[in-house]
Design a protein around this motif. Sequence first.
Motif, PDB file in Angstrom:
ATOM      1  N   LEU A  31       0.814  -1.125   0.112  1.00 48.30           N
ATOM      2  CA  LEU A  31      -0.018  -0.057  -0.029  1.00 48.30           C
ATOM      3  C   LEU A  31       0.891   1.294   0.004  1.00 48.30           C
ATOM      4  O   LEU A  31       0.488   2.165  -0.728  1.00 48.30           O
ATOM      5  N   GLN A  34       2.374   1.846  -3.398  1.00 51.64           N
ATOM      6  CA  GLN A  34       1.240   2.424  -4.240  1.00 51.64           C
ATOM      7  C   GLN A  34       1.068   3.812  -4.143  1.00 51.64           C
ATOM      8  O   GLN A  34       0.832   4.610  -5.083  1.00 51.64           O
ATOM      9  N   SER A  48      -6.731   3.644   0.509  1.00 51.92           N
ATOM     10  CA  SER A  48      -5.488   2.903   0.785  1.00 51.92           C
ATOM     11  C   SER A  48      -5.053   3.492   2.181  1.00 51.92           C
ATOM     12  O   SER A  48      -4.507   2.669   3.059  1.00 51.92           O
TER      13      SER A  48
END
Length: 84
Positions: A31, A34, A48
């Motif tokens: 996460l 990203q 997220s």
Amino acid sequence: MAKTPAPASDALPESPLPATYEEAQAELEQLVSQMESGQLPLDGLLASYRRGAQLLQFCRARLEAVEAQVKLLEDGQLKPWGAA
């Protein structure tokens, strides 16, 4: 006639937590990667962040549980890992 607002992302069901600390840590690292890439849309960033907060809470709880077990095993005194 008033329009009904679209359901908020808060209404989405939560994903189940991973079975282990290691799985939670791996998902959290993914996460973060990203999010740092800058490729997620704003709603994706928020989702997220929320998931990351859940995973972080899970990891902290697991670490605290292990620490409590170590204290019991060490007769109530938490000792540094390097202590013999």
